[in-house]
Write an enzyme that holds these catalytic residues in place. Structure first.
Site, PDB file in Angstrom:
ATOM      1  N   ASP A 198       5.460 -88.681  80.143  1.00 26.41           N
ATOM      2  CA  ASP A 198       5.201 -87.253  80.016  1.00 26.41           C
ATOM      3  C   ASP A 198       6.474 -86.468  80.320  1.00 26.41           C
ATOM      4  O   ASP A 198       7.123 -86.690  81.350  1.00 26.41           O
ATOM      5  CB  ASP A 198       4.118 -86.905  81.048  1.00 26.41           C
ATOM      6  CG  ASP A 198       3.532 -85.531  80.867  1.00 26.41           C
ATOM      7  OD1 ASP A 198       2.774 -85.346  79.910  1.00 26.41           O
ATOM      8  OD2 ASP A 198       3.833 -84.648  81.687  1.00 26.41           O
ATOM      9  N   GLU A 227       7.531 -88.541  75.485  1.00 29.20           N
ATOM     10  CA  GLU A 227       6.798 -87.346  75.054  1.00 29.20           C
ATOM     11  C   GLU A 227       7.670 -86.141  75.365  1.00 29.20           C
ATOM     12  O   GLU A 227       7.530 -85.501  76.401  1.00 29.20           O
ATOM     13  CB  GLU A 227       5.444 -87.246  75.785  1.00 29.20           C
ATOM     14  CG  GLU A 227       4.541 -86.162  75.244  1.00 29.20           C
ATOM     15  CD  GLU A 227       4.528 -84.866  76.044  1.00 29.20           C
ATOM     16  OE1 GLU A 227       3.870 -83.915  75.614  1.00 29.20           O
ATOM     17  OE2 GLU A 227       5.183 -84.795  77.112  1.00 29.20           O
TER      18      GLU A 227
END
Ligand SMILES: O=P(O)(O)O[C@H]1O[C@H](CO)[C@@H](O[C@H]2O[C@H](CO)[C@@H](O)[C@H](O)[C@H]2O)[C@H](O)[C@H]1O
Length: 664
Positions: A382, A411
């Protein structure tokens, strides 16, 4: 200049593939052959010998293979990548005096020139090689020296001996490399397992897996969902964070900055008195349950991907135990996280500029190590762009040194250079701008750049038509045809792609408010109950597309992607083929969700391995319809309301000895 350099006449440059002159490794997968090219030349006209040197990182000895001249002073060779891990390669070259002499001897013989002195020069070269060769070779070479020097023998016999293939072979094996040039950079290639290149992802919130309304789902409920996910052909199941969720500043429904007691909070707000990044949310189950889920998934050929989100809810144990890992503001409070314009009031970012950075790095690596010990081999990371690059380069390098099978997906929806750098420093796959590339021009330009420029050497795109954060305007308004066409685009433009389900297959399209890309009543903040049996579900269609991906190796790589012309802005046509041409796929997508579109394709036949005068068969793998085509121009029509795309397999006509045609 060092003394020994002055006599090194061979110049080596333009070694490819390379990323930033060798600063970063290129990427390949196991079983590939790495083709290396270089410009190698020297002053004058002497013949050169060039070799590619390579070795697996763990093996100290180099293996060498001769490079072949392919014209214009460019040389090429390939070596097999038979193991995962890292390999090194570089290029060396030297003036080959024997080869030069032999080549010129032939020219002089053909021009009827006097060769007496040349034969003596040759003998001298062989003699010198003999002194440096092993005993048995020395003896063989000495015989040739004698033959070349035998002035009383017929000249024709001496020339024949001088030009014998056997002598040339031995001399090539024992060259004089005292003045060889060695390219100063050792390049690296990371060899990953196949999943890093070809993977089919399904993202799902485990807490929404219960079949009972309003009840928090568990890992056991996820197990029951596995056959459904497998029926659609997904091989990676990505779960948003599974850790305890904080209560302080917990977000409420629809990203509200305050929550009600019954709200479950965002799973990315990691950490509570129940533990942090190595703990499991008690409502999901136990570590044992999680390990069982991984095992069960494996029986369906599905791997679980874990979310790594290095950030902490205010209730995370780190906040108390390691205040030094957070940025404390003058009023004693900690700054919450942001990815402007998004505000993440429920999490604190970690402070990487702390004096205690080393301890922080070690701790975070331990988190990754912990999940690797539990069996995880795929991490979706993330927001990696909000942590320093040196940290990721170190972490991924260290992890892959002991576990080269680990795959990291970045990401990072941010600036291109930042995304590229993350890929260069080790991320195996990268989210990208696919969700927002919707027109023919945008898709053509973007995917040409990703697959045909140097970026292809280090960045592997993973294409997501939606994520829990991204409900594009197109999906909001295009209806079922857009859900189908975006899926086909993702699944065929990208060897790796994923969807956030069941929102995707169920066509979830309502935004939180007009102009927002957030889902209304987003699953990020609440438990959902999905009706998987809805008759309008795309489950079957997705299963069919993923089966086509599995059965057609052309779709499992990105490098062969070629766009073909068609004079209709709403029709996009492209192809992919395997290196040996045995599998060729041609895709035509109608980008308009509303209207039937047609046009004349102008196929680039060479890129498809086809001859203009040979008919070929195209089979639509979605409908199983067959058509017989010939030449570049072929008519096509796509109705978005039945199927917004054709995925054709091209079969070339083969004529047998009995003059019987079939299509292969
Ligand atoms: O910043 P991105 O758009 O790349 O999104 C990723 O990271 C976000 C922060 O982790 C994450 O956001 C979600 O979790 C936050 C922390 O709990 C919460 O404040 C946000 O409202 C929620 O969207 C996002 O989902 C993730 O993909």
């Amino acid at each position: 200049m060092r003394d020994d350099r002055g006599r090194q006449r061979v110049i080596i440059e333009g070694v490819r593939p390379a990323v930033d002159g060798g600063r970063f490794p290129i990427k390949r997968t196991i079983g590939d052959e790495l083709i290396v090219e270089a410009d190698v030349f020297a002053d004058g006209h002497d013949a050169l010998a060039v070799a590619l040197r390579y070795r697996a990182e763990s093996v100290p000895q180099w293996t060498e293979i001769p490079m072949e001249a392919i014209g214009n002073d460019r040389w090429r060779a390939a070596f097999p990548l038979s193991n995962i891990g890292q390999y090194r390669y570089t290029v060396t070259g030297w003036v080959d005096h024997f080869l030069t002499w032999r080549r010129d001897l032939i020219k002089k013989r053909d021009a009827n020139q006097d060769l007496r002195l040349d034969l003596l020069i040759g003998a001298q070269l062989i003699e010198k090689a003999a002194t440096q060769a092993p005993k048995e070779v020395e003896q063989a070479l000495s015989r040739w020296v004698k033959e070349l020097r035998a002035t009383d023998a017929p000249e024709a016999d001496r020339i024949r001996a001088a030009l014998s293939a056997e002598l040339a072979g031995i001399m090539a094996k024992h060259p004089d490399r005292a003045q060889a040039s060695l390219y100063e950079v050792e390049f690296a290639v990371i060899v990953d397992r196949e999943k890093a290149r070809y993977s089919t992802w399904y993202e799902m919130f485990p807490r929404s897996c219960s079949t009972k309304p309003g009840v928090h789902g568990t890992f056991k409920d996820c197990e029951k969902r596995l056959p459904y996910i497998a029926s659609m052909g997904f091989d990676v199941l990505y779960l948003p964070p599974i850790h305890p969720i904080g209560k302080t500043h917990r977000k409420g429904k629809n990203n509200a900055p305050t929550s009600r007691p019954e709200d479950h909070g965002s799973p990315w707000a990691i950490g509570s008195p129940d533990g942090g990044h190595t703990a499991i949310h008690p409502a999901l189950g136990t570590l044992k349950d999680f390990r069982r889920l991984m095992e069960r998934a494996r029986t369906h050929d599905i791997e679980i991907a874990m979310d790594i989100a290095f950030q902490c809810s205010p209730d995370h144990p780190y906040v108390k135990e390691h205040r030094e890992w957070f940025r404390i503001r003058p009023d004693g409070t900690v700054q919450y996280a942001e990815n402007p314009p998004k505000k993440y009031q429920d999490i604190f970012p970690l402070e990487f500029e702390t004096d205690q950075w080393r301890a922080l790095w070690d701790e975070l690596k331990q988190v990754v190590d912990y999940w690797i010990e539990q069996g995880i081999r795929i991490f979706r990371v993330d927001n990696p762009h909000t942590k320093p690059f040196p940290f990721w380069e170190w972490l991924i390098g260290e992890v892959k040194r002991t576990h080269p099978d680990v795959v990291f997906l970045a990401e990072a929806f941010t600036r291109p250079k930042v995304m590229n750098r993350l890929a260069k420093i080790g991320f195996s796959q990268s989210y990208n701008y696919f969700p927002w590339r919707t027109t023919k021009a945008e898709l053509t330009q973007y995917f040409t750049e990703l697959t045909q420029s140097d970026v292809r050497e280090y960045l592997r795109p993973n294409l997501w038509p939606n994520t829990p954060d991204i409900l594009t305007e197109q999906l909001q308004h295009g209806g079922r045809p857009v859900f189908m066409s975006r899926l086909v685009l993702a699944a065929t433009l990208g060897a790796s792609y994923g969807i956030y389900g069941p929102a995707y297959e169920l066509g979830e399209h309502l935004p939180r408010e007009a102009g927002s890309e957030e889902y209304a009543d987003s699953e990020k903040y609440e438990i959902k109950r999905w009706d998987l049996d809805r008759p309008d579900s795309l489950q079957e269609f997705i299963g069919c597309v993923n089966r086509i991906r599995r059965d057609n190796p052309a779709l499992q790589r990105d490098g062969s992607l070629r766009f073909h012309a068609i004079a209709n802005e709403q029709l996009l046509c492209y192809s992919k083929r395997t290196a040996d041409g045995s599998n060729v796929i041609l895709v035509v997508v109608n980008l308009s969700p509303h209207h039937v579109h047609s046009g004349w394709l102008e196929l680039d036949l060479a890129s498809l391995g086809l001859d203009a005068d040979q008919p070929f068969q195209v089979e639509d793998l979605l409908t199983h319809a067959h058509y017989l085509w010939q030449g570049e121009r072929n008519y096509i029509e796509v109705n978005p309301h039945s199927a917004p795309a054709h995925i054709f397999r091209i079969r070339r006509r083969v004529r047998t000895e009995q003059d019987f045609d079939y299509f292969l």
